[in-house]
Design a protein around this motif. Structure first.
Motif, PDB file in Angstrom:
ATOM      1  N   TYR A 154     -11.271   2.971  55.575  1.00  0.00           N
ATOM      2  CA  TYR A 154     -11.841   3.957  54.663  1.00  0.00           C
ATOM      3  C   TYR A 154     -12.941   3.266  53.857  1.00  0.00           C
ATOM      4  O   TYR A 154     -12.669   2.267  53.169  1.00  0.00           O
ATOM      5  CB  TYR A 154     -10.770   4.521  53.728  1.00  0.00           C
ATOM      6  N   PHE A 155     -14.189   3.772  53.969  1.00  0.00           N
ATOM      7  CA  PHE A 155     -15.349   3.186  53.299  1.00  0.00           C
ATOM      8  C   PHE A 155     -15.867   4.102  52.203  1.00  0.00           C
ATOM      9  O   PHE A 155     -15.860   5.323  52.341  1.00  0.00           O
ATOM     10  CB  PHE A 155     -16.502   2.975  54.287  1.00  0.00           C
ATOM     11  N   ASP A 156     -16.346   3.495  51.129  1.00  0.00           N
ATOM     12  CA  ASP A 156     -17.107   4.215  50.122  1.00  0.00           C
ATOM     13  C   ASP A 156     -18.570   4.180  50.563  1.00  0.00           C
ATOM     14  O   ASP A 156     -19.147   3.105  50.733  1.00  0.00           O
ATOM     15  CB  ASP A 156     -16.948   3.555  48.749  1.00  0.00           C
ATOM     16  N   VAL A 157     -19.185   5.343  50.756  1.00  0.00           N
ATOM     17  CA  VAL A 157     -20.553   5.405  51.277  1.00  0.00           C
ATOM     18  C   VAL A 157     -21.549   4.803  50.290  1.00  0.00           C
ATOM     19  O   VAL A 157     -22.507   4.137  50.693  1.00  0.00           O
ATOM     20  CB  VAL A 157     -20.934   6.868  51.603  1.00  0.00           C
ATOM     21  N   PHE A 158     -21.354   5.009  48.996  1.00  0.00           N
ATOM     22  CA  PHE A 158     -22.317   4.533  48.000  1.00  0.00           C
ATOM     23  C   PHE A 158     -22.237   3.025  47.806  1.00  0.00           C
ATOM     24  O   PHE A 158     -23.262   2.333  47.777  1.00  0.00           O
ATOM     25  CB  PHE A 158     -22.073   5.235  46.662  1.00  0.00           C
ATOM     26  N   THR A 159     -21.058   2.484  47.663  1.00  0.00           N
ATOM     27  CA  THR A 159     -20.912   1.050  47.391  1.00  0.00           C
ATOM     28  C   THR A 159     -20.642   0.228  48.645  1.00  0.00           C
ATOM     29  O   THR A 159     -20.668  -1.006  48.584  1.00  0.00           O
ATOM     30  CB  THR A 159     -19.742   0.816  46.415  1.00  0.00           C
ATOM     31  N   GLN A 275     -17.680 -11.151  48.594  1.00  0.00           N
ATOM     32  CA  GLN A 275     -18.606 -12.252  48.833  1.00  0.00           C
ATOM     33  C   GLN A 275     -19.746 -11.930  49.804  1.00  0.00           C
ATOM     34  O   GLN A 275     -20.791 -12.568  49.736  1.00  0.00           O
ATOM     35  CB  GLN A 275     -17.830 -13.464  49.397  1.00  0.00           C
ATOM     36  N   ARG A 276     -19.566 -10.971  50.656  1.00  0.00           N
ATOM     37  CA  ARG A 276     -20.539 -10.715  51.727  1.00  0.00           C
ATOM     38  C   ARG A 276     -21.742  -9.936  51.205  1.00  0.00           C
ATOM     39  O   ARG A 276     -21.606  -8.799  50.769  1.00  0.00           O
ATOM     40  CB  ARG A 276     -19.874  -9.925  52.847  1.00  0.00           C
ATOM     41  N   PRO A 277     -22.961 -10.496  51.242  1.00  0.00           N
ATOM     42  CA  PRO A 277     -24.158  -9.744  50.845  1.00  0.00           C
ATOM     43  C   PRO A 277     -24.389  -8.590  51.819  1.00  0.00           C
ATOM     44  O   PRO A 277     -24.263  -8.752  53.033  1.00  0.00           O
ATOM     45  CB  PRO A 277     -25.285 -10.784  50.946  1.00  0.00           C
ATOM     46  N   CYS A 278     -24.725  -7.438  51.273  1.00  0.00           N
ATOM     47  CA  CYS A 278     -24.919  -6.237  52.087  1.00  0.00           C
ATOM     48  C   CYS A 278     -26.387  -5.827  52.032  1.00  0.00           C
ATOM     49  O   CYS A 278     -26.943  -5.631  50.947  1.00  0.00           O
ATOM     50  CB  CYS A 278     -24.021  -5.105  51.591  1.00  0.00           C
ATOM     51  N   PHE A 279     -27.013  -5.702  53.178  1.00  0.00           N
ATOM     52  CA  PHE A 279     -28.431  -5.354  53.247  1.00  0.00           C
ATOM     53  C   PHE A 279     -28.703  -4.014  52.564  1.00  0.00           C
ATOM     54  O   PHE A 279     -29.698  -3.860  51.847  1.00  0.00           O
ATOM     55  CB  PHE A 279     -28.879  -5.297  54.710  1.00  0.00           C
ATOM     56  N   ALA A 280     -27.827  -3.011  52.794  1.00  0.00           N
ATOM     57  CA  ALA A 280     -28.031  -1.679  52.225  1.00  0.00           C
ATOM     58  C   ALA A 280     -27.946  -1.677  50.702  1.00  0.00           C
ATOM     59  O   ALA A 280     -28.417  -0.744  50.057  1.00  0.00           O
ATOM     60  CB  ALA A 280     -27.005  -0.698  52.803  1.00  0.00           C
ATOM     61  N   LEU A 281     -27.352  -2.725  50.133  1.00  0.00           N
ATOM     62  CA  LEU A 281     -27.232  -2.837  48.678  1.00  0.00           C
ATOM     63  C   LEU A 281     -28.217  -3.853  48.119  1.00  0.00           C
ATOM     64  O   LEU A 281     -28.004  -4.409  47.044  1.00  0.00           O
ATOM     65  CB  LEU A 281     -25.800  -3.249  48.303  1.00  0.00           C
ATOM     66  N   ASP A 282     -29.288  -4.098  48.852  1.00  0.00           N
ATOM     67  CA  ASP A 282     -30.283  -5.095  48.460  1.00  0.00           C
ATOM     68  C   ASP A 282     -29.635  -6.470  48.325  1.00  0.00           C
ATOM     69  O   ASP A 282     -29.915  -7.234  47.400  1.00  0.00           O
ATOM     70  CB  ASP A 282     -30.977  -4.679  47.158  1.00  0.00           C
ATOM     71  N   TYR A 283     -28.749  -6.763  49.285  1.00  0.00           N
ATOM     72  CA  TYR A 283     -28.035  -8.037  49.390  1.00  0.00           C
ATOM     73  C   TYR A 283     -27.131  -8.325  48.199  1.00  0.00           C
ATOM     74  O   TYR A 283     -26.903  -9.485  47.846  1.00  0.00           O
ATOM     75  CB  TYR A 283     -29.016  -9.194  49.625  1.00  0.00           C
ATOM     76  N   ASP A 284     -26.610  -7.296  47.606  1.00  0.00           N
ATOM     77  CA  ASP A 284     -25.539  -7.447  46.619  1.00  0.00           C
ATOM     78  C   ASP A 284     -24.212  -7.303  47.368  1.00  0.00           C
ATOM     79  O   ASP A 284     -24.171  -6.856  48.515  1.00  0.00           O
ATOM     80  CB  ASP A 284     -25.667  -6.387  45.532  1.00  0.00           C
ATOM     81  N   THR A 285     -23.106  -7.670  46.712  1.00  0.00           N
ATOM     82  CA  THR A 285     -21.796  -7.462  47.330  1.00  0.00           C
ATOM     83  C   THR A 285     -21.261  -6.094  46.917  1.00  0.00           C
ATOM     84  O   THR A 285     -21.597  -5.582  45.836  1.00  0.00           O
ATOM     85  CB  THR A 285     -20.801  -8.549  46.890  1.00  0.00           C
TER      86      THR A 285
END
Length: 325
Positions: A154-159, A275-285
């Motif tokens: 189950y994923f949160d689409v925004f975060t 810990q994992r940087p996320c591209f869709a979040l501008d490399y935030d976790t």
């Protein structure tokens, strides 16, 4: 009717049996006198050969109606010594309006629309503007060593957070779906804002037991269209990346017990969220991005309520917008 030579007069000749010559000439933008002059001219050897080929193909089709243009072309080459390509005979078939025949008639049944819940997202995923506004869920298969597991996420689409994960070693199990949904309901307990849970039309997601769990909650159901995995791109994309990292970075293939698999998944989900940087979040976790939003460090938009639902893919929408400009 289709002509394998597209000159105006030949098209008129083909259609003249069914339509008025005057009307055809007007449609083709030619004069009647020009058409009759062309028609009464002395026929060339090419015209005669073409007419003979059309007559021969018609004769062969009448004698062997079960065969298509490729077989007829081969038959002509073998038995008549005619040098002709498959594509040429195909055009003759089109010109004559014929095709192979069969006693096995195909039966086409119109699709029965049985969407239990409407699609409330379509291509508007980028309009989601807060955490827990849209949650997506799907199942993916893991096969480390000799094992078989079904992982439901189950994923949160925004975060992009993984809110819940459940593992089952049984094919077609349903408990992991229900347990994951229970976790989400508990997580949303006390929330005043509605939450959309979007899934495909899998049997468990469509089941009465699954949807009974949310009847007393502030959850709205949304479903992808049948046979349209692109209606849930967030989940499809994340599933692919997660499996890649589980096998390549976390050595899931080296697990030799079910406990080892669960331990790897536990470590990975913790790594993914914290810990994992996320591209869709501008490399935030994911966790940090959610915290920043809750602290008011991110702009609060109101885009989701203004979304415009459309079944057309984005590239078609962009193409239409470009043409208008």
């Amino acid at each position: 009717m289709y002509s394998f030579k597209t000159e105006e007069f030949e098209i008129i000749e083909l259609l003249s049996r069914d339509y008025d010559i005057k009307t055809l000439c007007q449609l083709m933008g030619v004069s009647r006198s020009g058409y009759y002059k062309w028609k009464n001219r002395d026929k060339s050897g090419r015209d005669i050969n073409r007419e003979a080929m059309i007559a021969l193909v018609s004769e062969i089709h009448e004698a062997h109606p079960s065969h298509g243009y490729r077989w007829v072309a081969a038959f002509l080459r073998l038995n008549y010594g005619r040098s002709c390509s498959d594509s040429y005979i195909y055009k003759v078939f089109r010109c004559l309006g014929i095709q192979s025949q069969t006693k096995h008639k195909p039966h086409y049944k119109p699709r029965k629309v049985r969407d239990l819940y409407p699609n409330l997202i379509f291509t508007t995923w980028e309009t989601v503007d807060r955490p827990r506004q849209v949650i997506v869920s799907d199942m993916t298969v893991l096969k480390p060593w000799i094992f078989y597991f079904e992982l439901t996420l189950y994923f949160d689409v925004f975060t992009k957070q993984i809110l819940s994960w459940k593992l089952s070693n049984r094919r077609g199990g349903r408990e992991q779906y229900l347990d994951g949904l229970s976790d989400v309901i508990e997580l949303l307990n006390g929330s005043r804002e509605p939450t959309i849970i979007h899934t495909d039309q899998g049997s468990v997601y469509s089941s009465k037991a699954y949807n009974e769990l949310i009847k007393d909650s502030n959850i709205i159901r949304s479903m992808s269209r049948a046979g349209k995995p692109t209606d849930n791109p967030v989940n499809e994309a994340l599933n692919g990346w997660i499996k890649e990292e589980l096998y390549m970075d976390f050595r899931l293939e080296e697990c030799r017990t079910e406990d080892d698999v669960r331990e790897v998944l536990h470590r990975y989900v913790n790594f993914y969220n914290k810990q994992r940087p996320c591209f869709a979040l501008d490399y935030d976790t994911p966790d940090h991005y959610c915290e920043r939003f809750n602290r008011g460090e991110l702009e609060h938009r109101d885009t989701f309520s203004q979304r415009v639902l459309s079944e057309k893919p984005k590239f078609m929408q962009k193409k239409r917008t470009t043409k208008k400009k």
